[in-house]
Design a protein around this motif. Structure first.
Motif, short mmCIF file in Angstrom:
data_model
loop_
_atom_site.label_atom_id
_atom_site.label_comp_id
_atom_site.label_asym_id
_atom_site.label_seq_id
_atom_site.Cartn_x
_atom_site.Cartn_y
_atom_site.Cartn_z
N ILE A 574 7.41 -1.71 -3.52
CA ILE A 574 6.29 -1.17 -2.82
C ILE A 574 5.67 -2.07 -1.73
O ILE A 574 5.43 -1.37 -0.41
CB ILE A 574 5.13 -0.53 -3.84
CG1 ILE A 574 5.84 0.66 -4.77
CG2 ILE A 574 4.00 0.08 -3.15
CD1 ILE A 574 4.83 1.00 -5.76
N THR A 575 5.50 -3.40 -1.94
CA THR A 575 4.93 -3.99 -0.98
C THR A 575 5.95 -4.07 0.32
O THR A 575 5.43 -4.22 1.42
CB THR A 575 4.81 -5.65 -1.65
OG1 THR A 575 4.01 -5.36 -2.70
CG2 THR A 575 4.35 -6.53 -0.45
N VAL A 578 5.69 -1.28 2.14
CA VAL A 578 4.35 -1.13 3.04
C VAL A 578 4.59 -1.93 4.47
O VAL A 578 4.22 -1.55 5.42
CB VAL A 578 3.29 -1.54 2.22
CG1 VAL A 578 2.09 -1.59 2.97
CG2 VAL A 578 3.07 -0.70 1.13
N ALA A 581 6.98 -0.28 6.79
CA ALA A 581 6.43 1.17 7.22
C ALA A 581 5.25 0.66 8.41
O ALA A 581 5.07 1.33 9.46
CB ALA A 581 5.60 2.03 6.18
N ALA A 582 4.74 -0.65 7.92
CA ALA A 582 3.69 -1.10 9.08
C ALA A 582 4.13 -1.18 10.34
O ALA A 582 3.94 -1.05 11.52
CB ALA A 582 2.74 -2.27 8.32
N GLN A 595 3.85 6.32 9.61
CA GLN A 595 2.56 6.36 9.08
C GLN A 595 2.49 7.22 7.72
O GLN A 595 1.98 7.05 6.76
CB GLN A 595 1.52 7.06 9.98
CG GLN A 595 1.00 6.48 11.26
CD GLN A 595 0.36 5.19 10.82
OE1 GLN A 595 -0.48 5.12 9.85
NE2 GLN A 595 0.22 4.22 11.66
N LEU A 598 3.73 4.84 4.89
CA LEU A 598 2.55 3.86 4.80
C LEU A 598 1.56 4.58 3.77
O LEU A 598 1.17 3.84 2.86
CB LEU A 598 2.13 3.25 5.89
CG LEU A 598 1.02 2.26 5.85
CD1 LEU A 598 1.61 0.93 5.17
CD2 LEU A 598 0.26 1.98 7.08
N ALA A 601 3.16 4.84 0.32
CA ALA A 601 3.25 3.87 -0.19
C ALA A 601 1.89 3.03 -0.85
O ALA A 601 1.90 2.60 -1.91
CB ALA A 601 3.85 2.55 0.62
N MET A 602 0.78 3.42 0.17
CA MET A 602 -0.66 2.93 -0.36
C MET A 602 -0.91 3.53 -1.52
O MET A 602 -1.70 3.10 -2.45
CB MET A 602 -1.45 3.11 0.77
CG MET A 602 -0.93 1.98 1.92
SD MET A 602 -1.18 0.46 1.48
CE MET A 602 -3.17 0.22 1.10
N ASN A 605 0.66 2.39 -4.48
CA ASN A 605 0.14 0.98 -4.92
C ASN A 605 -1.13 1.40 -5.83
O ASN A 605 -1.31 0.51 -6.59
CB ASN A 605 0.03 0.40 -3.52
CG ASN A 605 -0.30 -0.99 -3.84
OD1 ASN A 605 0.32 -1.66 -4.64
ND2 ASN A 605 -1.38 -1.86 -3.30
#
Length: 785
Positions: A574-575, A578, A581-582, A595, A598, A601-602, A605
């Motif tokens: 997941i990290t 992220v 995606a960023a 977006q 992201l 994923a957040m 998380n």
């Protein structure tokens, strides 16, 4: 009425006449004042006099001052209207006797004055007619008395004429008007010697008060004195007016005094009579009252006896020596079913159960012979409808003073209800014994440990086989209390045991404890305890039930470890997602898709973080790093950092009091605030404000987060902080989440020593939590919760 008062009157007949004849005894008198002057003086003196006798004395004295040698006062009788002599000066007893009663029509100078109402003056008695006249009769003796005492010559001349002398002696002896009249008619009566002419100048003064005759004042002049003149007559008339007025006043005063004395006497007699009557009346009234009270007390006593007998709660009967009923009360009739008049025709043997007649009759005979004073018997009556009535009979006998029996007294108590109660009691005792055996079987056969503790003996306890295995066979709590520990491993004292708390009234629905067994192994039990109460609500003991959840705890531990491993394993990819995606979101051609990746994923998380926090909370492995925190500043900073989550809502922060620094984990507090703000924005109405209020209360700080919206249903409030619970609105709205946010919030708040709750009403929902104000901890304060 007659008062012949005489001041300085001579005692002998010669002295009496001499006092009239000798006007200058012991020397000549001073010249008299004028009659008018004398009347004025007399009027003044009489005006001051009140007493009748005193006034008559003054009047006669005044008459003597006018030149009279003899005077008397006649007063009118108020009853008959006749005249009678009241007082006098120098009037012999003969004349006073004649004047004791004078009619108004009598031929007398006084009567003429009374009848005419004018002053009568007579200068010489010889001027009167020869016919019978009381004036001549009264005046003649004055002449004879004067002559007989003034000169012996007349006596000698009188001796030559035996008839007049004899008549004179008759006058002195009998003193009757008839003899005086005969004397006056004698031819020789006028033949007095020249040296001693007859008495002359008489004056009769009527005393008038208006038209009312009060009396007559009579004056007789002396021989040798001048006759009464017109001036004397006028003065006499004036004197009569004053005298009449004064005499009327005096007589009125006397009558009033007499009436007053009579009234006082009557009042005194009336008071004495009234007192005697009152005493007699009081004695009579007291006697009557006492008699009435006695009669009333007797009636009341009889009425009380009648009412007590009639309304007694048990049956009462008076029975003759032959066994017949004399008198029965209402309760007795109700027991046997017969009316009082029906029982009067029966004997007690007639309504007694046949099996009880012999013993009852035997006891009655012993009672009659005096062998026993009383007896009590459980017997049976035959009711009028045929039913058998069990009773308790108390019987005694009433005797005369000589000891002869009169009648029996019986008291009967219906024990039908008592019999039924005893039977019901036996039935219930049997049922209770069966239930006790059933409960004992259930208690002994229960698959979980059960303990019963008696409050009267809280040291000892009763346990089933599983409980004995749990306690290692110990029968006293003090012998196994050291082996009972909290989940963190600390030992419990006797007062902290669930059984002790239950006996204080607390109910423990389920609490984990660790029990160390005798073999050294430890087991985890979920213990429930509740107080035992009697029918009055008094706590009599406690019951404790336990369940061995060691296998479940091991499964939970394994699940938490698996969850923790999965979470950790998922965190690395997941990290990576992220980060990629960023990077992609920075490229214009794929920024929107990046977006979305992201954001997802957040969210994933955060869900992994929640699962990890839940795992830590369940295993009590949540680490808190306590530092000094400025709570208002932390709240404002959190509001700024969650602006994206609360977009569309204005967030207002209000600090009501000065809030001192807290010892807390700022990261975990921010997690609590973020979760509450996110919920307020998610479930609050759009474009409505969110309010945060902070205030100090006693030893803690209260934080409230309020939003406006539809609110939470009352039945859902108690379950808001349960794990995996989501409200109906959350499910219907499709809001993302696992239902762990509020569960984690409650765990974090309680880990700080606070508490949290929710309040909701239509249009408004408020979450409140508290944080304790604690002293600064040690620098190495880092302990798991």
């Amino acid at each position: 009425m007659v008062s012949t008062e005489e001041l300085d009157a001579p005692t002998g007949r010669g002295e009496e006449v001499a006092s009239i004849v000798s006007p200058c005894q012991g020397g000549c008198r001073e010249p008299h004042p004028a009659p008018g002057e004398l009347v004025k003086r007399a009027a003044l003196r009489m005006a001051r006099a009140v007493d009748l006798n005193e006034l008559s004395g003054l009047l006669l004295d005044q008459a003597m001052e006018l030149g009279a040698r003899a005077a008397y006062l006649l007063l009118t009788s108020e009853d008959t209207g006749e005249l009678a002599i009241h007082s006098h000066r120098h009037v012999p007893a003969d004349i006073r006797l004649c004047l004791a009663r004078v009619e108004r029509s009598a031929p007398l100078l006084d009567a003429w004055a009374a009848s005419s109402g004018r002053v009568q003056v007579m200068s010489d008695v010889r001027s009167l007619d020869r016919g019978p006249s009381m004036t001549r009769e009264l005046c003649a003796p004055f002449d004879l008395w004067i002559c007989s005492s003034a000169t012996a010559e007349w006596e000698r001349s009188s001796a030559q004429a035996p008839r007049p002398r004899g008549r004179l002696q008759a006058v002195h002896r009998d003193r009757t008007p008839l003899r005086l009249a005969e004397l006056c008619e004698d031819e020789r009566f006028d033949g007095f010697s020249p040296e001693h002419p007859p008495l002359k100048s008489f004056l009769g003064i009527p005393l008038l008060q208006g038209r009312q005759l009060v009396g007559v004042l009579y004056l007789a002049n002396k021989i040798g004195a001048a006759a009464f003149t017109e001036e004397d007559e006028g003065a006499a008339a004036l004197l009569g007016q004053h005298a009449a007025l004064a005499l009327s006043r005096a007589r009125t005063s006397g009558r009033m005094a007499q009436e007053l004395r009579r009234t006082k006497h009557l009042e005194r007699a009336l008071r004495e009579s009234e007192q005697r009557f009152r005493a007699i009346f009081d004695e009579t009234l007291q006697f009557v009252t006492q008699r009435k009270q006695t009669e009333q007390a007797l009636r009341e006593s009889e009425e009380r006896f009648r009412l007590s007998f009639e309304h007694a709660p048990i049956g009462k009967a008076i029975i003759g020596l032959d066994g017949r009923f004399i008198r029965v009360n209402r309760a007795y009739c109700e027991i046997v079913g017969y009316a009082a008049d029906e029982l009067s025709k029966l004997r007690f043997q007639d309504i007694t159960h046949p099996d009880d007649v012999d013993i009852d009759v035997s006891l009655v005979e012993q009672l009659r012979r005096g062998e026993i004073p009383r007896y009590q018997l459980a017997k049976r009556y035959i009711h009028k409808d045929g039913r058998v009535i069990p009773v308790i009979l108390h019987a005694s006998v009433v005797r005369r003073a000589a000891g002869e029996p009169i009648h029996y007294i019986a008291q009967v108590e219906d024990v039908t209800a008592r019999k039924r109660a005893e039977e019901e009691r036996e039935r219930l005792l049997a049922q209770l014994d069966a239930e006790r055996r059933t409960l004992r079987t259930v208690f002994e056969s229960a698959p979980i440990p059960l303990l019963l503790i008696d409050r009267n003996d809280p040291v000892r306890m009763l346990g089933n086989p599983h409980a004995r295995d749990l306690t290692g066979g110990a029968e006293e709590r003090g012998k196994y209390v050291g082996r009972v520990r909290r989940p963190d491993g600390t030992a419990l004292t006797v007062d902290e045991l669930p059984s002790s708390r239950a006996m204080r009234g607390e109910t423990i629905p389920g609490e984990e404890v660790i029990v160390a067994k005798t073999d050294g192994s430890c087991r985890t039990f979920l213990v429930a305890a509740a107080p035992l109460r009697d029918s009055a609500g008094t706590i009599t003991g406690a019951i404790v039930a336990g369940e061995d959840i060691s296998p479940l705890k091991e499964l939970a531990r394994m699940r938490e470890e698996w969850t923790s491993v999965i979470a950790h394993d998922l965190r690395q990819p997941i990290t990576t997602i992220v980060l990629k995606a960023a990077m992609l979101s920075k490229q214009p051609q794929c920024s929107d898709k990046a977006q979305h990746i992201l954001a997802s994923a957040m969210q994933l998380n955060r869900m992994i973080d929640d699962l990890l926090d839940v795992s830590r909370l369940k295993s009590h492995r949540l680490d808190l790093r306590h530092v000094e925190v400025d709570l208002p500043a932390l709240i404002r900073a959190t509001v700024e950092r969650t602006a994206d989550a609360t977009r569309g809502h204005r967030v207002d922060v209000e600090v009501l009091d000065g809030i001192p620094p807290l010892l807390a984990d700022p990261g975990r507090l921010e997690q609590v605030l973020t979760n509450l703000l996110s919920n307020a924005a998610k479930y609050g109405a759009s474009e409505t404000p969110i309010r945060i209020a902070v205030e100090r209360r006693s030893g803690e700080v209260l934080v409230a987060v309020e939003n406006e919206g539809r609110g939470i249903a009352p039945d859902e409030l108690p379950r808001l902080f349960a794990r995996y619970y989501r409200t109906r609105e959350a499910k219907a709205g499709g809001a993302a989440g696992l239902g762990l946010g509020l569960y984690i919030v409650r765990g974090l708040v309680e880990a700080h020593g606070g508490r949290i709750w929710a309040e909701s009403a239509p249009g408004k929902t408020t979450f409140r939590f508290t944080l304790p104000l604690r002293q600064r901890a040690q620098s190495a304060d880092r302990k798991p919760w």
